[in-house]
Design a protein around this motif. Sequence first.
Motif, mmCIF file in Angstrom:
data_model
loop_
_atom_site.group_PDB
_atom_site.id
_atom_site.type_symbol
_atom_site.label_atom_id
_atom_site.label_comp_id
_atom_site.label_asym_id
_atom_site.label_seq_id
_atom_site.Cartn_x
_atom_site.Cartn_y
_atom_site.Cartn_z
ATOM 1 N N LEU B 46 14.318 35.597 16.965
ATOM 2 C CA LEU B 46 14.068 36.025 15.592
ATOM 3 C C LEU B 46 12.981 35.195 14.944
ATOM 4 N N GLU B 47 13.098 33.866 15.114
ATOM 5 C CA GLU B 47 12.136 32.956 14.482
ATOM 6 C C GLU B 47 10.742 33.126 15.066
ATOM 7 N N THR B 48 10.662 33.101 16.390
ATOM 8 C CA THR B 48 9.360 33.153 17.054
ATOM 9 C C THR B 48 8.684 34.498 16.867
ATOM 10 N N TRP B 49 9.442 35.570 17.061
ATOM 11 C CA TRP B 49 8.843 36.898 17.026
ATOM 12 C C TRP B 49 8.366 37.276 15.628
ATOM 13 N N THR B 50 9.036 36.717 14.619
ATOM 14 C CA THR B 50 8.612 37.013 13.255
ATOM 15 C C THR B 50 7.178 36.531 13.027
ATOM 16 N N TYR B 51 6.847 35.365 13.593
ATOM 17 C CA TYR B 51 5.504 34.805 13.374
ATOM 18 C C TYR B 51 4.497 35.291 14.400
ATOM 19 N N ARG B 52 4.907 35.337 15.649
ATOM 20 C CA ARG B 52 3.940 35.632 16.714
ATOM 21 C C ARG B 52 3.974 37.070 17.193
ATOM 22 N N GLY B 53 4.878 37.829 16.658
ATOM 23 C CA GLY B 53 4.987 39.221 17.107
ATOM 24 C C GLY B 53 5.874 39.326 18.335
ATOM 25 N N ILE B 54 6.262 40.547 18.639
ATOM 26 C CA ILE B 54 7.174 40.779 19.763
ATOM 27 C C ILE B 54 6.406 40.656 21.080
ATOM 28 N N PRO B 55 6.918 39.850 22.007
ATOM 29 C CA PRO B 55 6.222 39.718 23.297
ATOM 30 C C PRO B 55 6.219 41.035 24.066
ATOM 31 N N GLU B 56 5.354 41.090 25.057
ATOM 32 C CA GLU B 56 5.193 42.328 25.815
ATOM 33 C C GLU B 56 6.498 42.751 26.489
ATOM 34 N N ASN B 57 7.182 41.777 27.081
ATOM 35 C CA ASN B 57 8.467 42.057 27.742
ATOM 36 C C ASN B 57 9.568 41.214 27.080
ATOM 37 N N PRO B 58 10.168 41.765 26.021
ATOM 38 C CA PRO B 58 11.127 40.963 25.240
ATOM 39 C C PRO B 58 12.312 40.480 26.072
ATOM 40 N N VAL B 59 12.774 41.321 27.014
ATOM 41 C CA VAL B 59 13.942 40.930 27.810
ATOM 42 C C VAL B 59 13.604 39.717 28.675
ATOM 43 N N ALA B 60 12.433 39.756 29.319
ATOM 44 C CA ALA B 60 12.011 38.629 30.157
ATOM 45 C C ALA B 60 11.890 37.362 29.314
ATOM 46 N N TRP B 61 11.368 37.548 28.092
ATOM 47 C CA TRP B 61 11.235 36.404 27.167
ATOM 48 C C TRP B 61 12.623 35.792 26.904
ATOM 49 N N LEU B 62 13.576 36.648 26.586
ATOM 50 C CA LEU B 62 14.940 36.182 26.293
ATOM 51 C C LEU B 62 15.524 35.437 27.493
ATOM 52 N N TYR B 63 15.340 36.006 28.688
ATOM 53 C CA TYR B 63 15.904 35.386 29.885
ATOM 54 C C TYR B 63 15.264 34.019 30.124
ATOM 55 N N ALA B 64 13.937 33.932 29.906
ATOM 56 C CA ALA B 64 13.247 32.665 30.135
ATOM 57 C C ALA B 64 13.781 31.601 29.187
ATOM 58 N N VAL B 65 13.938 31.959 27.915
ATOM 59 C CA VAL B 65 14.442 30.996 26.928
ATOM 60 C C VAL B 65 15.890 30.608 27.249
ATOM 61 N N ALA B 66 16.694 31.614 27.578
ATOM 62 C CA ALA B 66 18.103 31.341 27.899
ATOM 63 C C ALA B 66 18.202 30.419 29.112
ATOM 64 N N LYS B 67 17.355 30.668 30.094
ATOM 65 C CA LYS B 67 17.345 29.832 31.302
ATOM 66 C C LYS B 67 17.061 28.382 30.946
ATOM 67 N N ASN B 68 16.017 28.175 30.125
ATOM 68 C CA ASN B 68 15.653 26.809 29.732
ATOM 69 C C ASN B 68 16.783 26.114 29.004
ATOM 70 N N LYS B 69 17.363 26.831 28.067
ATOM 71 C CA LYS B 69 18.455 26.247 27.294
ATOM 72 C C LYS B 69 19.633 25.930 28.217
ATOM 73 N N ALA B 70 19.877 26.833 29.170
ATOM 74 C CA ALA B 70 20.993 26.626 30.092
ATOM 75 C C ALA B 70 20.753 25.400 30.968
ATOM 76 N N LYS B 71 19.511 25.238 31.406
ATOM 77 C CA LYS B 71 19.191 24.077 32.247
ATOM 78 C C LYS B 71 19.403 22.785 31.466
ATOM 79 N N ASN B 72 18.968 22.786 30.210
ATOM 80 C CA ASN B 72 19.208 21.604 29.368
ATOM 81 C C ASN B 72 20.689 21.333 29.231
ATOM 82 N N GLN B 73 21.442 22.408 29.032
ATOM 83 C CA GLN B 73 22.890 22.273 28.883
ATOM 84 C C GLN B 73 23.498 21.687 30.150
ATOM 85 N N LEU B 74 23.054 22.173 31.281
ATOM 86 C CA LEU B 74 23.599 21.692 32.550
ATOM 87 C C LEU B 74 23.289 20.212 32.745
#
Lengths: 112, 410
Positions: B46-74
């Motif tokens: 929500l925060e990023t897309w509001t300023y930079r616009g919706i990425p070309e592949n929103p689902v891939a974007w979500l997965y990439a961010v979720a992956k990073n956050k998950a790795k930090n969590q692990l």
Amino acid sequence: MKEYLFLYRTNYEEMTGRSDAEAASMMKKWMDWLGNIAGQNRLVSKGNRLHDSGKVIRDSVVTNGPYTDIKESLGGYSQVKADSYDEAVELAMGCPILQAGGSVEVREIDTM
Amino acid sequence: MEQQQLVPHLFRTEFTRIVSVLCKRFGMAHMEAAEDIASETFLAALETWTYRGIPENPVAWLYAVAKNKAKNQLTRQQLFSKKVAPALQQAATDDEVPDIDLSEKNITDSQLQMLFAICHPSISPESQIGLSLRILCGFGIEEIANAFLTSKETINKRLYRAREKLQQEQVAIEFPASSEIGRRLETVLTTLYLLFNEGYYSESHDAVLREDLCIDAMRLTHLLTLNGATDQPPVSALLSLMCFHASRFPARRAENGDPVLYNDQDESLWDRDLVARGVYYLNRASQGSELSPYHLEANIAYWHTIKEDSPEKWENILQLYNHLLQVQYSPVAALNRIYALSRANGRQEAIREAEKLRLDDNPYYYTLLGELYREIDAGRSREHFEKALHLARTRADRKILREKLGRAEP
């Protein structure tokens, strides 16, 4: 609540001459009657029908069928639950076999 | 799609996929962490897309961010706890970032495994539904509270206790052993059935929410048909039943939101595609000899997709109820059977049998008696409707009964 066994007895010879329509009509009566009992949450098991032939073992002697002296033989059984004999008998009153000249024996099950 | 619509849409479809995969990866003990990461991912979107616009592949974007956050969590999880899974420790010694598998296959498998973990006999059906809504359907706490007509606190507490229980019981997120799958599948199907009913019969005024519940229940049931191990006849039977019921969605609410009873529905509004799908799954369910209660209920629902009355229709429905009650008693089925009995064998016989049911505290019992007496004894009919009105629990039921009594809203 207690459990009771219904034992259905009838004269098999009388049933052999039935038309398909009569047999279907009898089947519906049985299904509706068992449905009535199940709808009152009183049916434990609809049980089974029994083939009209059988073997009897007595004193290590095997004979065909127990029905030499009586025309009526055991044709099937069901298991119901009820608060009392009166209630069990009340349930049995609607049994279609009674309209066809048969009988229902009601026995309380003595759980071991 | 504009962002305003896109994010809620993605949230509903992707939240549950991300949570399932992460739960599977973290283990049941960190279910909340998985939910948090999924939520944070959407917040970041929500925060990023509001300023930079919706990425070309929103689902891939979500997965990439979720992956990073998950790795930090692990990594954090590993720092805090020595009780981490061997795989994690190995990942640490190898000095590699642990991998999060967001492939289509792993997502589907994880969702199915989560479904089995959540629908665990150790927690109540209510909790199973609540957790399913949160984890597998992506419902917010407020939406769940709204669907159950209760407060957010109640739902939060319920979910907290359920998570804790699953953790205590050390419920694993995996497919049950093949010897156990039949029994476990039964619990899963019961929960999906209740989830669907929650939507179908909910008192909540939010019509969209109600339909979403049903659609999600159908989606999860459909998921079970896609996996060889879980694609068993009762699953198809349940899905068939859901399709038949859902086909009446457009017809069962008037424009003002009031329910329209089956007999008053405009059948041209019934969704014929869903009826056809129902028939397809009913045929599919008939492969094999198993006859589950869902088979019988789906068959009953099938006959209801034919609006026209015929002796054949009601005779079939009666025999199906006779059979259903023999395998599974419920007061609702007993009452519906009496109605079928009245249509097949006549009102007098139905009244005689109805009076033996002794469902004296059930408002629908008196509604049924009121209906059966309607053309026989108007006075008794009214008496029964009055009793039903006195016992009725919902606003919609009271409204229908007042109409039957020819009374306006108070």
